[in-house]
Design a protein around this motif. Structure first.
Motif: not given
Ligand code: MIC
Ligand code: SF4
Length: 644
Positions: A202-215
């Motif tokens: 997973l690329s960084v933007p993909e990881r960030a999509t996941i951590t973002n929506m962990g909210a």
């Protein structure tokens, strides 16, 4: 016993408390961010605390939410924040530079550092191995002044990713799968860590999509390791020097492990009106779609935009669909323009918006009545789009783009082979829209510009000996802060004016609520489970404070909102027995006898329903610090009392 990533970062920033689940820990905060819709209040609070320069390593203010300027209010707020930043030592990301979380990831985030932001999606920074929390504006103000940020030590969850995503299946589908399994309450009191072999695919933007929506899981935060993929991202941003590897110890112990086989995932969608109402796109079937919106802090990276452009290239958006696209940052926007992908989007008929939150927060692009809107965003709460009866589905950029072409919800795998995209070795770096602060010796003379819509923080008072008030509202489970304090283009401009915005408080649930509060002078709200889920907006506490709400009694609370209530000096109390929720009704006369003494001594708080005569046990469970805050009348009063 080894540490998880989060435990390591907590240990490295610990200023008080014991790292035992359930105990309060104080953390040193390296970086802060604010956005404009919560920022004005946060800076008014910072000014009230009276520290002349921020004491963090880096604090940044973004303008991204209130960018529709249909009156003077938003522009005035931008100017206020800009002048505060110059004077008090903050970087200012000008309107047009992009969405806070996207820009922060690109230009400021540093693996291993702590970050708090006055926005619930601040955990986006977890995509590069930051320990990043969403918080109320007051908490951010205190952190900017050098104070710690307090959390209840969470339990640790490992989401182990195996395999690799198949073509047309996206990071958004990963987090939707986590939401499907854990629900919007599943992350409460937990930090979600990602590990396993699948991480490196997973690329960084993909990881960030996941951590973002962990909210949306209600989690305290989410975090990925910082590995070679992270290093490459930082290098492409010209910031390799900021890279530090961040990993969990081999023998780290997790309280819970969730296994996800990336290879088996399918395109998913969250159905109206909750991010955890997840089904496969195939299962939902080809429902007609009137609107598609692509963007938001969840899915607005260059990678997402290039994928969408590749799908749309040479085609035309279905005549019955309005497609809007908001790239996440000026960097993304410029690069799209330079490589021609922007032209492909425009040629296909997309309505290109400025890089800002836009439709995600109801700032324009409300769908038609009863319209079905597919959005790559993170929240689909009822009415949030600005259209009360719209049906909003949350999907990946791939599903959104495919459906924009066909006019019906479409599994992108039916489009044939996925077009290939290539990502640049280096991003385009141009920070000309980020204004640095003035040097300290020049700052003193600088004037802060305050527009007429900017009103001071509401009046607080020390906790009363006994609270006697009526139930002015009774609501059910999963009440969001969008119910409590709606957003949207008409109400958001009032974010710096609590007296005015409070007239919209809870009006989605009961239009008469503000008037009733005014008539009664004080009151109590009764709620169900997960009360206050969603955003970090402290207005969902400040408006009730202004309206005289003294306590909220619920089955359970979302983390940030509970903290915001305490910060505002409002008592969040839970029923000791959930069934007692039924023992209080709208309009009942309630009493919290001797509540000040009981809270001060850590004794159980009792609720007397004077209408029925029933005594109801409640749970308060405040820490020593929270107790002192509540006694003082909230965090501002407490901080002034404790200022060094
Ligand atoms: C949201 O997505 O709900 C917001 C708007 O970004 C909020 C902050 C706010 O209400 O200003 C959030 O997520 O905290
Ligand atoms: Fe902005 Fe939407 Fe992200 Fe909130 S969730 S920060 S409104 S883009």
């Amino acid at each position: 016993m080894g540490y998880t990533i989060a435990q390591k970062l907590i240990a490295a920033h610990l200023v008080s408390g014991e790292m035992k689940p359930g105990c309060e820990v104080g953390l040193r905060i390296d970086q802060t961010l604010t956005q404009d819709a919560t920022g004005t209040m946060a800076y008014l609070e910072f000014e009230a605390i009276g520290v002349p320069r921020v004491r963090t390593e880096r604090s940044v203010a973004y303008i991204d939410h209130n960018t529709l300027q249909t009156g003077f209010e938003n522009a005035d707020d931008h100017l206020y924040i800009q002048t505060v930043c110059k004077k008090h030592g903050l970087y200012f990301s000008r309107p047009g530079n992009g969405i806070c979380h996207q820009v922060h990831l690109e230009r400021f985030g540093i693996p291993g550092k702590t970050l708090i932001g006055s926005d619930s999606h601040t955990p986006t920074g977890g995509g590069i191995g930051m320990l990043a929390f969403g918080a109320g504006g007051l908490d951010v103000a205190v952190a900017m002044g050098g104070g710690p940020y307090y959390i209840t030590m969470p339990r640790m969850v490992l989401v182990r990713l195996n395999g690799r995503l198949q073509p047309w299946v996206a990071a958004k589908d990963v987090i939707l799968e986590v939401l499907r399994r854990l629900s919007v309450k599943g992350g409460v009191g937990k930090i979600i860590e990602y590990g396993g072999e699948g991480v490196k695919t997973l690329s960084v933007p993909e990881r960030a999509t996941i951590t973002n929506m962990g909210a949306e899981l209600g989690a305290s935060t989410s975090v990925f390791p910082a590995d070679e993929v992270t290093r490459a991202f930082m290098k492409a941003q010209g910031r390799e020097a900021d890279f530090t590897p961040v990993f969990a110890d081999e023998d780290a112990v997790y309280d819970e492990v969730v296994e996800i086989d990336l290879t088996a995932l399918q395109p998913l969608a969250a159905c109206p009106h909750s991010p955890d109402a997840v089904r496969t796109v195939r299962d939902i079937g080809p429902i007609a779609v009137q609107q598609v919106c692509i963007g938001s802090c969840t899915n607005s990276s260059l990678q997402d935009m290039l994928k969408v452009a590749a799908v749309l290239k040479g085609k035309t958006v279905c005549p019955t669909v309005s497609l809007s696209i908001a790239p996440g940052s000026k960097q993304v926007y410029t690069m799209l323009a330079q490589n021609g992908a922007l032209a492909d989007l425009i040629a296909a008929g997309a309505r290109i918006l400025e890089c800002a939150c836009g439709p995600c927060i109801g700032m324009g692009q409300s769908p038609c009545s009863q319209g079905v809107s597919l959005r790559t965003f993170n929240r689909n709460f009822e009415g949030r789009s600005g259209t009360a009866d719209a049906q909003v589905y949350l999907v990946s950029p791939e599903t959104a783009a495919a459906s924009a072409l066909t006019g019906v919800l479409t599994d992108p795998r039916t489009l044939g082979p996925m077009p290939a995209i290539s990502l640049p070795e280096r991003f385009l770096i141009n920070d000309n829209m980020i204004e640095p602060p003035a040097p300290a010796d020049e700052a003193e003379q600088l004037q802060v510009r305050r527009g007429p819509n900017i009103k001071p923080f509401p009046q607080t008072e020390p906790l009363r000996q006994t609270i006697r008030a009526k139930v002015l509202l009774k609501v059910g489970d999963n009440i969001t802060t969008d119910h409590i304090m709606p957003a949207g283009a008409k109400i958001l401009p009032l974010r710096s004016n609590i007296p005015a915005i409070s007239q919209h408080c809870f009006t989605r649930c009961d239009p008469d609520f503000p008037a009733r509060c005014r008539a009664e002078g004080s009151g109590i709200v009764v709620g169900g489970a997960n009360y206050g889920q969603g955003s970090s907006r402290e207005h969902a506490a400040l408006a009730p404070l202004y309206l005289g709400i003294r306590a909220v009694i619920a089955k359970s609370f979302a983390r940030i909102h509970a903290a915001n209530l305490i910060n505002a000096g409002i008592l969040p109390l839970t029923f000791a027995n959930e069934a007692d929720y039924d023992a209080v009704a709208f309009g009942d006369e309630l009493e919290l006898p001797d509540v000040r003494r009981r809270v001060a001594n850590g004794e159980p708080v009792v609720l007397l329903n004077r209408t029925t005569g029933k005594e109801i046990p409640l749970v308060s469970g405040y820490t020593k610090r929270q107790t002192e805050m509540l006694l003082a009348g909230g965090l501002l009063d407490y901080t002034r009392e404790h200022r060094t």
